[in-house]
Scaffold this motif. Structure first.
Motif, mmCIF file in Angstrom:
data_model
loop_
_atom_site.group_PDB
_atom_site.id
_atom_site.type_symbol
_atom_site.label_atom_id
_atom_site.label_comp_id
_atom_site.label_asym_id
_atom_site.label_seq_id
_atom_site.Cartn_x
_atom_site.Cartn_y
_atom_site.Cartn_z
ATOM 1 N N GLY A 59 0.697 -1.267 0.171
ATOM 2 C CA GLY A 59 0.050 0.048 -0.184
ATOM 3 C C GLY A 59 0.765 1.221 0.100
ATOM 4 N N GLU A 60 0.163 2.389 -0.091
ATOM 5 C CA GLU A 60 0.832 3.693 -0.277
ATOM 6 C C GLU A 60 0.867 4.262 1.216
ATOM 7 N N VAL A 61 1.926 4.628 1.743
ATOM 8 C CA VAL A 61 1.959 5.188 3.177
ATOM 9 C C VAL A 61 1.242 6.691 3.232
ATOM 10 N N GLU A 62 0.351 6.897 4.090
ATOM 11 C CA GLU A 62 -0.135 8.142 4.423
ATOM 12 C C GLU A 62 0.674 9.002 5.549
ATOM 13 N N SER A 63 0.851 7.986 6.484
ATOM 14 C CA SER A 63 1.676 8.762 7.791
ATOM 15 C C SER A 63 2.366 7.681 8.349
ATOM 16 N N LEU A 64 3.052 7.762 9.359
ATOM 17 C CA LEU A 64 3.731 7.109 9.979
ATOM 18 C C LEU A 64 4.342 7.586 11.275
ATOM 19 N N ASP A 65 4.685 6.656 12.205
ATOM 20 C CA ASP A 65 5.536 7.152 13.418
ATOM 21 C C ASP A 65 6.259 5.700 14.134
ATOM 22 N N LEU A 66 7.474 5.938 13.477
ATOM 23 C CA LEU A 66 8.305 4.665 14.030
ATOM 24 C C LEU A 66 9.121 4.900 15.447
ATOM 25 N N GLU A 67 8.776 6.130 16.064
ATOM 26 C CA GLU A 67 9.704 6.511 17.262
ATOM 27 C C GLU A 67 8.847 6.435 18.473
ATOM 28 N N HIS A 68 7.544 6.851 18.161
ATOM 29 C CA HIS A 68 6.639 7.106 19.450
ATOM 30 C C HIS A 68 5.559 6.088 19.444
ATOM 31 N N LYS A 69 4.807 6.503 18.452
ATOM 32 C CA LYS A 69 3.404 5.713 18.568
ATOM 33 C C LYS A 69 3.618 4.147 17.941
ATOM 34 N N LEU A 70 4.626 4.112 17.150
ATOM 35 C CA LEU A 70 4.932 2.781 16.471
ATOM 36 C C LEU A 70 3.587 2.227 15.618
ATOM 37 N N GLN A 71 3.146 2.880 14.496
ATOM 38 C CA GLN A 71 1.937 2.689 13.669
ATOM 39 C C GLN A 71 2.463 3.211 12.412
ATOM 40 N N ILE A 72 1.777 2.617 11.338
ATOM 41 C CA ILE A 72 1.656 3.027 9.922
ATOM 42 C C ILE A 72 0.495 3.013 9.585
ATOM 43 N N SER A 73 0.081 4.252 8.783
ATOM 44 C CA SER A 73 -1.294 4.517 8.163
ATOM 45 C C SER A 73 -1.126 4.084 6.642
ATOM 46 N N MET A 74 -1.750 3.396 6.189
ATOM 47 C CA MET A 74 -1.373 3.084 4.693
ATOM 48 C C MET A 74 -2.893 3.009 3.805
ATOM 49 N N LEU A 75 -2.595 3.206 2.355
ATOM 50 C CA LEU A 75 -3.922 3.020 1.587
ATOM 51 C C LEU A 75 -3.718 1.900 1.031
ATOM 52 N N VAL A 76 -4.505 0.870 1.237
ATOM 53 C CA VAL A 76 -4.468 -0.383 0.803
ATOM 54 C C VAL A 76 -5.776 -0.798 -0.251
ATOM 55 N N GLU A 77 -5.434 -0.781 -1.521
ATOM 56 C CA GLU A 77 -6.548 -1.213 -2.401
ATOM 57 C C GLU A 77 -7.580 -0.058 -2.319
ATOM 58 N N GLY A 78 -7.133 1.199 -1.871
ATOM 59 C CA GLY A 78 -8.276 2.190 -1.745
ATOM 60 C C GLY A 78 -8.831 2.696 -0.447
#
Length: 420
Positions: free
Chosen positions: A112-131
């Protein structure tokens, strides 16, 4: 020692004192919970590399030190940006792998396409997966994979800068500290092997000199000079004789168990220093545990004073370039001492370890001492300095140290070519 043994022991000396230094940094960094990305011996291109757990252990081409690379000290080499298409692999609903290239080859993944991410504090990735927008939690030890290399993410609590001042200071000071401990242990081993000198004896008597005229003999024990006990202090004997050119002195000697007194008048050499024409030998015994500890501490003190005197001479310009030595000259001297035997090599290795520990505590940019100084400033200001400015200072300092090393190494090589 044979040639192969000498080369092996020379390499071993460098390997041991550098490894123990870096292990100190590594151990206390891990103890504080800091992610240690690399434990390296040497600089430059990698000769050998293996990863165990979270850390990659490397042996590099230039044998001029080493380093421990901790998370947060340097900019991360791999970054994931919003808008970038990635593939992720999940385990127990947590992302454990983030792939940045060759996405079509990654099976069992979500793309998918990365919309936002935080790999230091929240440890999460928001992605567009098949829309559809989806948010995934990231495992704190997740790996980012790109160009065939794996880079472990570093949550903020695994960064060097996130730790308390005492934890960071200990991680920095631990390297020199381990060199001091190694030096003390090696000095103790040297004392155990060499023994404790109890008496100074006459070894040889030079023909035509006052000692021969006074009938000093090989094997005579020098008990006192002008009533002052000599014991094992041959240097004191030299000082008294050296200051007595043309002045009669009284030597009390022990020969075959009987005490005798001899009158000798030292003669002046070309520099005006008194000489009587003898060389010494020593009577030794095994050191006790207490003597081993106290004499090791004494050697540490003496050598520390000697090292700082050398630094003073360097600062005041009493050293020339030819007096300075880099890794080549140090290796040359080490090999020469290795030929003398294991006992002498042990003492020399202790001195090198002590020197490395002291040198690294100097307030020179890029060295441990400079970084500890920055921590001291932070403690006074009660807030950290700009990490970008601090990194620039250390980078410039490292570049200058490397330039100096190149200059002295070039000079060492020229000296070897000239046969000096």
């Amino acid at each position: 020692m044979g040639t192969i043994q000498v080369v092996f022991m020379t390499v071993l000396v460098f390997f041991v004192i550098v490894t123990i230094h870096e292990w100190g940094h590594y151990f206390f960094a891990k103890r504080a919970g800091i992610l240690v990305r690399e434990f390296a011996i040497g600089f430059g291109p990698k000769l050998f590399s293996v990863k165990r757990g979270e850390t990659r252990y490397t042996l590099r081409l230039i044998p001029a030190g080493g380093f421990v690379r901790m998370a947060g000290e340097d900019p991360e080499l791999v970054e994931v940006q919003p808008g970038q298409t990635v593939a992720v692999r999940l385990k127990d609903n947590l992302i454990t792998r983030i792939y940045l290239d060759r996405l079509d080859e990654r099976t069992g993944t979500i793309r998918g396409e990365v919309e936002s991410l935080d790999l230091e504090h929240k440890l999460q990735i928001s992605m567009l997966v098949e829309g559809e927008a989806e948010t995934f939690a990231v495992h704190p030890q997740a790996l980012i994979i790109a160009r065939g290399k794996e880079t472990q993410i570093a949550p903020i609590d695994r960064h060097f800068g996130s730790k308390t001042l005492p934890q960071r200071a200990m991680a920095l000071f631990a390297g020199p500290m381990m060199n001091f401990i190694l030096a003390f242990v090696l000095f103790a081993a040297y004392i155990q092997m060499a023994g404790v000198t109890e008496k100074v004896l006459v070894n040889t008597v030079q023909s035509g000199m006052p000692a021969e005229q006074a009938q000093l003999q090989s094997g005579d024990v020098i008990d006192s000079i002008n009533g002052e006990k000599i014991g094992a202090d041959f240097n004191r004997m030299i000082d008294i004789i050296g200051a007595s050119a043309g002045v009669p002195i009284t030597l009390k000697i022990i020969r075959d168990g009987a005490a005798k007194q001899l009158q000798i008048t030292p003669v002046a050499d070309d520099a005006g220093v008194g000489k009587i024409g003898v060389t010494p030998k020593y009577e030794t015994r095994s050191a006790t545990v207490g003597e081993t500890i106290t004499k090791s501490a004494s050697l540490m003190k003496q050598m520390t004073v000697y090292i700082f005197q050398s630094f003073k001479m360097l600062i005041t310009g009493q050293f020339k370039l030819d007096d300075l030595g880099g890794p080549v000259r140090t290796a040359e001297v080490t090999s020469q001492i290795a030929k003398q035997g294991f006992v002498q090599l042990t003492s020399w290795t202790a001195l090198l370890s002590l020197y490395l520990g002291i040198f690294n505590l100097l307030p020179v940019p890029a060295l441990d001492g400079s970084r500890l100084l920055f921590l001291g400033v932070e403690a006074v200001r009660r807030r950290p300095l700009d990490p970008n400015k601090e990194s620039m200072v250390h980078f410039i300092g490292f570049a200058m140290l490397m330039l100096l090393m190149l200059v002295v190494t070039y000079n060492d090589i020229l000296r070897l070519v000239r046969g000096e």
